[in-house]
Design a protein around this motif. Structure first.
Motif, PDB file in Angstrom:
ATOM      1  N   LYS A  96       0.839  -1.205   0.000  1.00 25.69           N
ATOM      2  CA  LYS A  96       0.000   0.000   0.000  1.00 25.69           C
ATOM      3  C   LYS A  96       0.881   1.265   0.000  1.00 25.69           C
ATOM      4  N   VAL A  97       1.950   1.249   0.796  1.00 26.92           N
ATOM      5  CA  VAL A  97       2.821   2.432   0.884  1.00 26.92           C
ATOM      6  C   VAL A  97       3.756   2.501  -0.326  1.00 26.92           C
ATOM      7  N   LEU A  98       4.340   1.359  -0.669  1.00 25.69           N
ATOM      8  CA  LEU A  98       5.334   1.332  -1.744  1.00 25.69           C
ATOM      9  C   LEU A  98       4.761   1.766  -3.096  1.00 25.69           C
ATOM     10  N   GLN A  99       3.475   1.419  -3.325  1.00 19.36           N
ATOM     11  CA  GLN A  99       2.924   1.651  -4.667  1.00 19.36           C
ATOM     12  C   GLN A  99       2.518   3.111  -4.908  1.00 19.36           C
ATOM     13  N   ARG A 100       2.494   3.932  -3.842  1.00 18.26           N
ATOM     14  CA  ARG A 100       1.937   5.285  -4.005  1.00 18.26           C
ATOM     15  C   ARG A 100       2.503   6.056  -5.193  1.00 18.26           C
ATOM     16  N   PRO A 101       3.827   6.179  -5.330  1.00 22.38           N
ATOM     17  CA  PRO A 101       4.311   6.978  -6.465  1.00 22.38           C
ATOM     18  C   PRO A 101       4.170   6.259  -7.804  1.00 22.38           C
ATOM     19  N   LEU A 102       3.740   4.994  -7.768  1.00 25.47           N
ATOM     20  CA  LEU A 102       3.672   4.204  -9.004  1.00 25.47           C
ATOM     21  C   LEU A 102       2.246   4.111  -9.553  1.00 25.47           C
ATOM     22  N   SER A 332      -2.686  -8.223 -23.726  1.00 28.41           N
ATOM     23  CA  SER A 332      -2.542  -7.490 -22.464  1.00 28.41           C
ATOM     24  C   SER A 332      -2.593  -8.425 -21.254  1.00 28.41           C
ATOM     25  N   ASP A 333      -3.025  -9.674 -21.474  1.00 29.42           N
ATOM     26  CA  ASP A 333      -3.086 -10.620 -20.349  1.00 29.42           C
ATOM     27  C   ASP A 333      -1.821 -11.486 -20.240  1.00 29.42           C
ATOM     28  N   HIS A 334      -0.712 -11.047 -20.878  1.00 29.91           N
ATOM     29  CA  HIS A 334       0.537 -11.819 -20.750  1.00 29.91           C
ATOM     30  C   HIS A 334       1.002 -11.818 -19.300  1.00 29.91           C
ATOM     31  N   LEU A 335       1.929 -12.714 -18.999  1.00 31.20           N
ATOM     32  CA  LEU A 335       2.342 -12.885 -17.597  1.00 31.20           C
ATOM     33  C   LEU A 335       3.761 -12.381 -17.334  1.00 31.20           C
ATOM     34  N   ALA A 336       4.286 -11.519 -18.194  1.00 27.20           N
ATOM     35  CA  ALA A 336       5.655 -11.014 -17.974  1.00 27.20           C
ATOM     36  C   ALA A 336       5.747 -10.184 -16.701  1.00 27.20           C
ATOM     37  N   PHE A 337       4.628  -9.619 -16.245  1.00 27.54           N
ATOM     38  CA  PHE A 337       4.623  -8.874 -14.992  1.00 27.54           C
ATOM     39  C   PHE A 337       4.066  -9.727 -13.851  1.00 27.54           C
ATOM     40  N   GLY A 338       3.893 -11.032 -14.051  1.00 25.98           N
ATOM     41  CA  GLY A 338       3.233 -11.859 -13.068  1.00 25.98           C
ATOM     42  C   GLY A 338       1.758 -11.482 -12.996  1.00 25.98           C
ATOM     43  N   THR A 339       1.045 -12.072 -12.017  1.00 26.64           N
ATOM     44  CA  THR A 339      -0.360 -11.719 -11.798  1.00 26.64           C
ATOM     45  C   THR A 339      -0.718 -12.071 -10.362  1.00 26.64           C
ATOM     46  N   GLY A 340      -1.884 -11.626  -9.903  1.00 28.37           N
ATOM     47  CA  GLY A 340      -2.295 -11.945  -8.534  1.00 28.37           C
ATOM     48  C   GLY A 340      -1.659 -11.018  -7.517  1.00 28.37           C
ATOM     49  N   GLU A 341      -1.516 -11.507  -6.299  1.00 24.01           N
ATOM     50  CA  GLU A 341      -1.032 -10.696  -5.173  1.00 24.01           C
ATOM     51  C   GLU A 341       0.283  -9.965  -5.478  1.00 24.01           C
ATOM     52  N   HIS A 342       1.179 -10.638  -6.172  1.00 23.49           N
ATOM     53  CA  HIS A 342       2.519 -10.059  -6.381  1.00 23.49           C
ATOM     54  C   HIS A 342       2.715  -9.471  -7.776  1.00 23.49           C
ATOM     55  N   ALA A 343       1.624  -9.268  -8.497  1.00 26.57           N
ATOM     56  CA  ALA A 343       1.773  -8.686  -9.850  1.00 26.57           C
ATOM     57  C   ALA A 343       2.637  -7.444  -9.753  1.00 26.57           C
ATOM     58  N   CYS A 344       3.486  -7.251 -10.714  1.00 30.31           N
ATOM     59  CA  CYS A 344       4.498  -6.180 -10.658  1.00 30.31           C
ATOM     60  C   CYS A 344       3.888  -4.838 -10.274  1.00 30.31           C
ATOM     61  N   VAL A 345       4.400  -4.275  -9.201  1.00 33.98           N
ATOM     62  CA  VAL A 345       3.881  -3.000  -8.713  1.00 33.98           C
ATOM     63  C   VAL A 345       4.403  -1.849  -9.578  1.00 33.98           C
ATOM     64  N   GLY A 346       5.447  -2.119 -10.356  1.00 33.61           N
ATOM     65  CA  GLY A 346       6.031  -1.066 -11.194  1.00 33.61           C
ATOM     66  C   GLY A 346       5.618  -1.174 -12.651  1.00 33.61           C
ATOM     67  N   MET A 347       4.602  -1.998 -12.952  1.00 29.78           N
ATOM     68  CA  MET A 347       4.317  -2.256 -14.383  1.00 29.78           C
ATOM     69  C   MET A 347       3.899  -0.997 -15.140  1.00 29.78           C
ATOM     70  N   ASN A 348       3.151  -0.113 -14.487  1.00 27.80           N
ATOM     71  CA  ASN A 348       2.731   1.100 -15.206  1.00 27.80           C
ATOM     72  C   ASN A 348       3.915   2.002 -15.497  1.00 27.80           C
ATOM     73  N   LEU A 349       4.841   2.065 -14.536  1.00 32.60           N
ATOM     74  CA  LEU A 349       6.048   2.864 -14.754  1.00 32.60           C
ATOM     75  C   LEU A 349       6.890   2.243 -15.871  1.00 32.60           C
ATOM     76  N   ALA A 350       7.062   0.929 -15.820  1.00 29.06           N
ATOM     77  CA  ALA A 350       7.881   0.252 -16.832  1.00 29.06           C
ATOM     78  C   ALA A 350       7.301   0.491 -18.224  1.00 29.06           C
ATOM     79  N   ARG A 351       5.977   0.336 -18.330  1.00 27.51           N
ATOM     80  CA  ARG A 351       5.333   0.555 -19.640  1.00 27.51           C
ATOM     81  C   ARG A 351       5.507   1.998 -20.087  1.00 27.51           C
ATOM     82  N   LEU A 352       5.378   2.927 -19.128  1.00 26.39           N
ATOM     83  CA  LEU A 352       5.511   4.345 -19.463  1.00 26.39           C
ATOM     84  C   LEU A 352       6.928   4.653 -19.960  1.00 26.39           C
TER      85      LEU A 352
END
Ligand code: HEM
Length: 397
Positions: A96-102, A332-352
């Motif tokens: 919850k805290v880590l994802q704020r800027p992402l 868009s449903d590929h699993l390179a960012f994982g999925t579920g609880e641990h899905a990449c928290v930085g995926m939007n930044l990485a894509r950007l």
């Protein structure tokens, strides 16, 4: 009568140099054997097919990350405390805290900063005609983010790359590559514990915001140094390799580059397709907490399963013609960012980041021509250590 079956066994070794360089035939053999295949050499169960990787990723109660996501006990123990190696409820508190800027609304604030940085670096490399896309181009945005936005400054800017790659190697099985990486990975932990702290870091950066959240009682203070590393270790090589892989794919498939240049609105799909086909993180593991069946195949409590993201993303059961690079596919449903609880928290930044670079390259480059490549050899990662390309402003042939 039990409806589940024992898993098949395979002697395939996914960690030889040859297998790391060319894993796809081996993945295909494993997928043919079944969704879950026991690998006695590693004493691990490979999760091979798309639906099986999804099923395991979505079930953190049975497939725990809290005792590490790597393949050797030593580093699994040493990684306890980072977000990726935790389970709820701890995991939710930290995330919850880590994802704020992402989060998307915060990323909008940094778009123009990234665009300016991307414009500068693209102008510099394109002016050279021939350059190393893996180092000179792809590293710039991720390193700038860690130094300027996370707020770690220039301290360790170069070391950070060595540390981050070593962290991924150190997650491998106890082979020579893993053993060689362990002391370097340990240096990063020391840096986190001793240097990446208030007083040294930028007081306005993402790292400082973690310590401020701990001061407000939102998370235990001792988690902060490890969470600073969550912004650095998994954000560098992944995005760098993802960018290099995309450029390599466009160089090898000029028709797809033409398509993107003709319709730049395809850029999101193109990024997903490149990540699907050449996934920067090929594998992570989980510990099985109770006897269970995955897609009807049994796995016992206490076993370790290895999620093969790179195999799932080329599963013919999920993606028709899975080995073909097709930017109109929209996976868009590929699993390179994982999925579920641990899905990449930085995926939007990485894509950007990748999108911002490609958007600068689209008007500037008509063709990428590969001059030379050197693949990275890493226990978990896939991509190029070096990718020398020549660029043309106009199509000449
Ligand atoms: C193309 C680039 C990237 C790829 C391919 C990638 C891939 C992944 C994957 C596969 C996972 C899932 C781990 C699991 O299921 O156990 C993950 C988690 C994570 N990633 Fe990324 N990642 C990328 C970029 C980033 C960036 C830019 C950041 C940081 C700003 C980041 C930070 C994290 C963190 C902290 C986790 C753990 C999330 C959690 O456990 O809840 N990643 N990433």
């Amino acid at each position: 009568m039990s409806l589940s079956a024992k898993p098949p066994t395979s002697n395939i070794d996914l960690f030889t140099d040859e297998a790391l360089l060319e894993p796809y035939e081996l993945y295909s053999e494993l997928r043919e054997l079944g969704p879950l295949v026991y690998l006695p050499r590693l004493d691990v169960y490979a999760v091979t097919q798309y639906e099986a990787v999804r099923e395991v990723s979505m079930n953190w109660e049975v497939f725990s990350s809290a005792r590490g996501v790597g393949l050797n006990d030593g580093f699994n123990k040493a990684s306890e405390g980072v977000l990726i190696c935790s389970d709820p409820p701890d995991h939710q508190v930290m995330r919850k805290v880590l994802q704020r800027p992402l989060l998307p609304n915060r990323l909008r604030d940094i778009e123009s900063f990234l665009r300016d940085e991307a414009a500068n670096i693209v102008a510099q490399v394109v002016a050279k005609d021939t350059f190393d896309a893996a180092t000179e181009l792809a590293r710039h945005l991720p390193l700038t983010i860690v130094s300027k936005l996370v707020g770690l400054g220039d301290y360790g800017r170069d070391q950070m790359l060595t540390w981050a790659a070593a962290t991924f190697d150190a997650l491998g099985p106890m082979n020579e590559r893993t053993a060689a990486a362990l002391p370097t990975a340990q240096e990063m932990v020391q840096f986190a514990l001793t240097q990446a702290r208030p007083g040294t870091i930028d007081p306005d950066g993402w790292a400082a915001a973690l310590f401020a959240a701990a001061d407000r009682g939102e998370l235990p203070a001792q988690k902060c140094p490890f969470m600073v590393m969550d912004y650095a270790a998994p954000s560098l090589d992944t995005t760098i390799l993802g960018t290099g892989n995309a450029i390599w794919l466009f160089a090898e498939h000029p028709d797809q580059w033409d398509l993107l240049r003709a319709d730049p609105s395809l850029v999101r799909h193109a990024i997903n397709e490149a990540l699907r086909l050449e996934s920067p993180i090929q594998r992570f593991t989980r510990l099985v907490t109770e006897d269970h069946a995955v897609q009807g195949v049994e796995v016992p409590a206490g076993a370790r399963v290895m999620l093969l993201f790179g195999s799932a993303n080329r599963d013919e059961r999920k993606y028709p013609r899975p080995d073909v690079f097709d930017i109109t596919r929209k996976p868009s449903d590929h699993l390179a960012f994982g999925t579920g609880e641990h899905a990449c928290v930085g995926m939007n930044l990485a894509r950007l980041e990748i999108k911002t670079l490609l958007e600068q390259l689209i008007p500037a480059v008509a063709r990428f021509e590969v001059v030379g490549t050197e693949r990275l050899l890493n226990n978990l990662l896939r991509g190029f250590a070096s990718l020398e390309v020549r660029v043309n402003a106009e199509v000449t042939s």
